[in-house]
Scaffold this motif. Structure first.
Motif, mmCIF file in Angstrom:
data_model
loop_
_atom_site.group_PDB
_atom_site.id
_atom_site.type_symbol
_atom_site.label_atom_id
_atom_site.label_comp_id
_atom_site.label_asym_id
_atom_site.label_seq_id
_atom_site.Cartn_x
_atom_site.Cartn_y
_atom_site.Cartn_z
ATOM 1 N N ASN A 7 0.863 -1.647 -0.080
ATOM 2 C CA ASN A 7 0.014 -0.221 -0.143
ATOM 3 C C ASN A 7 0.996 1.409 -0.074
ATOM 4 O OD1 ASN A 7 -2.563 -1.620 -0.071
ATOM 5 N ND2 ASN A 7 -2.368 -1.407 2.449
ATOM 6 N N SER A 8 2.329 0.815 -0.128
ATOM 7 C CA SER A 8 3.167 1.934 -0.668
ATOM 8 C C SER A 8 2.722 3.059 -1.429
ATOM 9 C CB SER A 8 4.603 1.738 -0.500
ATOM 10 O OG SER A 8 4.264 1.116 -1.249
ATOM 11 N N PRO A 9 3.066 4.390 -1.587
ATOM 12 C CA PRO A 9 2.924 5.206 -2.489
ATOM 13 C C PRO A 9 4.217 4.405 -3.798
ATOM 14 C CG PRO A 9 3.419 6.651 -0.843
ATOM 15 C CD PRO A 9 3.499 4.772 -0.161
ATOM 16 N N GLU A 10 5.149 4.293 -2.987
ATOM 17 C CA GLU A 10 6.464 3.149 -4.560
ATOM 18 C C GLU A 10 5.310 2.102 -4.971
ATOM 19 O OE1 GLU A 10 9.015 5.732 -2.204
ATOM 20 O OE2 GLU A 10 6.964 3.881 -1.744
ATOM 21 N N ALA A 11 3.762 1.887 -4.239
ATOM 22 C CA ALA A 11 3.592 0.149 -4.383
ATOM 23 C C ALA A 11 2.023 0.764 -5.746
ATOM 24 C CB ALA A 11 3.061 -0.362 -4.194
ATOM 25 N N ILE A 12 2.063 1.848 -4.777
ATOM 26 C CA ILE A 12 0.650 2.667 -5.784
ATOM 27 C C ILE A 12 1.081 3.230 -7.094
ATOM 28 C CG2 ILE A 12 -1.454 4.640 -6.066
ATOM 29 C CD1 ILE A 12 -0.642 3.872 -2.727
ATOM 30 N N SER A 13 2.115 3.942 -7.138
ATOM 31 C CA SER A 13 2.744 4.032 -8.768
ATOM 32 C C SER A 13 3.119 3.369 -9.491
ATOM 33 C CB SER A 13 4.322 4.802 -8.007
ATOM 34 O OG SER A 13 3.557 6.081 -7.121
ATOM 35 N N ARG A 14 3.479 1.809 -9.102
ATOM 36 C CA ARG A 14 4.286 0.662 -10.236
ATOM 37 C C ARG A 14 2.930 0.232 -10.642
ATOM 38 N NH1 ARG A 14 8.885 -3.363 -7.737
ATOM 39 N NH2 ARG A 14 7.202 -3.472 -6.244
ATOM 40 N N ILE A 15 1.980 0.289 -9.443
ATOM 41 C CA ILE A 15 0.550 -0.479 -10.679
ATOM 42 C C ILE A 15 -0.147 -0.053 -11.819
ATOM 43 C CG2 ILE A 15 -1.696 -0.805 -10.693
ATOM 44 C CD1 ILE A 15 0.188 -2.976 -9.459
ATOM 45 N N LEU A 16 0.227 2.211 -10.817
ATOM 46 C CA LEU A 16 -0.032 3.360 -11.940
ATOM 47 C C LEU A 16 0.795 2.956 -13.206
ATOM 48 C CD1 LEU A 16 -0.724 6.039 -9.543
ATOM 49 C CD2 LEU A 16 -2.724 4.588 -10.924
ATOM 50 N N ALA A 17 2.076 3.159 -13.464
ATOM 51 C CA ALA A 17 3.010 2.649 -14.113
ATOM 52 C C ALA A 17 2.735 1.616 -15.317
ATOM 53 C CB ALA A 17 4.481 2.728 -13.513
ATOM 54 N N LEU A 18 2.765 1.077 -14.495
ATOM 55 C CA LEU A 18 2.162 -0.770 -15.441
ATOM 56 C C LEU A 18 0.523 -0.706 -15.931
ATOM 57 C CD1 LEU A 18 2.829 -3.466 -15.358
ATOM 58 C CD2 LEU A 18 1.553 -4.342 -13.370
ATOM 59 N N THR A 19 0.026 -0.266 -15.426
ATOM 60 C CA THR A 19 -1.439 -0.001 -16.350
ATOM 61 C C THR A 19 -0.882 0.949 -18.236
ATOM 62 O OG1 THR A 19 -2.691 0.260 -14.608
ATOM 63 C CG2 THR A 19 -3.473 0.917 -16.575
ATOM 64 N N MET A 20 0.028 2.144 -17.475
ATOM 65 C CA MET A 20 0.215 3.017 -18.813
ATOM 66 C C MET A 20 1.491 2.579 -19.404
ATOM 67 S SD MET A 20 0.841 6.359 -17.173
ATOM 68 C CE MET A 20 -0.038 7.134 -16.078
ATOM 69 N N ILE A 21 1.986 1.253 -19.486
ATOM 70 C CA ILE A 21 3.520 1.061 -20.740
ATOM 71 C C ILE A 21 2.734 -0.919 -20.445
ATOM 72 C CG2 ILE A 21 5.162 1.850 -18.977
ATOM 73 C CD1 ILE A 21 6.503 -0.401 -18.347
ATOM 74 N N VAL A 22 1.593 -1.219 -20.117
ATOM 75 C CA VAL A 22 1.105 -2.763 -20.344
ATOM 76 C C VAL A 22 1.462 -2.167 -22.077
ATOM 77 C CG1 VAL A 22 -0.794 -2.539 -19.897
ATOM 78 C CG2 VAL A 22 0.294 -4.744 -20.011
ATOM 79 N N ALA A 33 -4.975 11.343 -17.509
ATOM 80 C CA ALA A 33 -5.937 10.539 -17.151
ATOM 81 C C ALA A 33 -5.647 10.234 -14.854
ATOM 82 C CB ALA A 33 -6.633 9.348 -17.908
ATOM 83 N N MET A 34 -4.599 9.950 -15.393
ATOM 84 C CA MET A 34 -4.197 9.844 -14.029
ATOM 85 C C MET A 34 -4.011 10.823 -12.899
ATOM 86 S SD MET A 34 -0.244 8.293 -12.491
ATOM 87 C CE MET A 34 0.964 10.147 -13.079
ATOM 88 N N HIS A 35 -3.177 11.579 -13.628
ATOM 89 C CA HIS A 35 -3.322 12.918 -12.158
ATOM 90 C C HIS A 35 -4.379 13.694 -12.408
ATOM 91 C CE1 HIS A 35 1.301 13.748 -12.484
ATOM 92 N NE2 HIS A 35 1.327 13.839 -13.475
ATOM 93 N N HIS A 36 -6.021 13.474 -13.335
ATOM 94 C CA HIS A 36 -6.658 13.907 -13.494
ATOM 95 C C HIS A 36 -7.758 12.884 -12.338
ATOM 96 C CE1 HIS A 36 -5.128 16.930 -14.943
ATOM 97 N NE2 HIS A 36 -5.897 18.015 -14.530
ATOM 98 N N ALA A 37 -7.450 11.232 -12.441
ATOM 99 C CA ALA A 37 -7.976 10.838 -11.326
ATOM 100 C C ALA A 37 -9.247 11.285 -10.191
ATOM 101 C CB ALA A 37 -7.683 9.064 -11.469
ATOM 102 N N SER A 38 -10.278 11.438 -10.141
ATOM 103 C CA SER A 38 -10.229 11.592 -9.557
ATOM 104 C C SER A 38 -10.899 10.542 -7.639
ATOM 105 C CB SER A 38 -12.649 11.667 -9.388
ATOM 106 O OG SER A 38 -12.982 11.046 -9.812
ATOM 107 N N SER A 39 -10.963 9.496 -8.488
ATOM 108 C CA SER A 39 -10.796 8.659 -7.677
ATOM 109 C C SER A 39 -9.465 7.883 -6.367
ATOM 110 C CB SER A 39 -10.786 6.236 -7.820
ATOM 111 O OG SER A 39 -9.880 6.906 -9.034
ATOM 112 N N LEU A 40 -8.353 8.866 -6.958
ATOM 113 C CA LEU A 40 -6.947 9.122 -6.271
ATOM 114 C C LEU A 40 -6.824 10.459 -5.747
ATOM 115 C CD1 LEU A 40 -4.800 7.723 -8.886
ATOM 116 C CD2 LEU A 40 -5.471 6.545 -7.408
ATOM 117 N N GLN A 41 -7.691 11.221 -5.439
ATOM 118 C CA GLN A 41 -7.503 12.604 -5.078
ATOM 119 C C GLN A 41 -6.815 12.231 -3.381
ATOM 120 O OE1 GLN A 41 -11.363 14.642 -5.257
ATOM 121 N NE2 GLN A 41 -10.441 15.195 -7.863
#
Length: 141
Positions: A7-22, A33-41
């Motif tokens: 649940n760390s910022p790095e673990a979260i970032s890695r999932i977001l990054a994986l979503t972008m590069i997959v 979209a990542m920067h404006h995702a209301s679910s991540l506010q």
């Protein structure tokens, strides 16, 4: 592969990054979209943390790639599942999953690798039986 706390910022970032590069590339609309995702506010992921984690993910995937010269890196399903399981908080899983859907829809094209990742996340976090329904509902929303 770098190891991050659950649940760390790095673990979260890695999932977001994986979503972008997959799908093989990062589009500006996905980053937006990542920067404006209301679910991540309420999730604290700073740009420098995300940038560092994205770089580390790319380095790790290249290090583990079986055939670098092919220009493609396949992500082992077991590795994908392992990375997803670093997100253990149920509310965070929901927020992150919704952000993943927003990211993959941002460029107007759903690549099969993107849908596979989002479905795997739904299975890992919400259970086998709800994975397909959750994805379909989110895509149609």
């Amino acid at each position: 592969m770098h190891t991050y706390s659950a649940n760390s910022p790095e673990a979260i970032s890695r999932i977001l990054a994986l979503t972008m590069i997959v799908d093989g590339h990062v589009s500006p609309s996905e980053v937006h979209a990542m920067h404006h995702a209301s679910s991540l506010q309420q999730v604290e992921v700073h740009d420098d943390t995300f940038d560092r984690t994205l770089r580390e993910l790319c380095e790790d995937l290249l290090d583990e790639a079986a055939n670098r010269r092919a220009g493609m890196v396949e992500i082992d399903p077991a590795l994908m599942d392992h990375l997803l399981m670093e997100i253990r908080d149920p509310l965070l899983q929901i927020r992150l999953w919704r952000a993943m859907v927003d990211i993959i829809q941002a460029d107007g094209f759903l690549d099969g690798r993107e849908t596979t990742l989002v479905r795997r996340a739904a299975r890992a976090w919400f259970g086998e039986e709800s994975a397909e329904d959750a994805f379909t509902t989110a895509v149609l929303a």
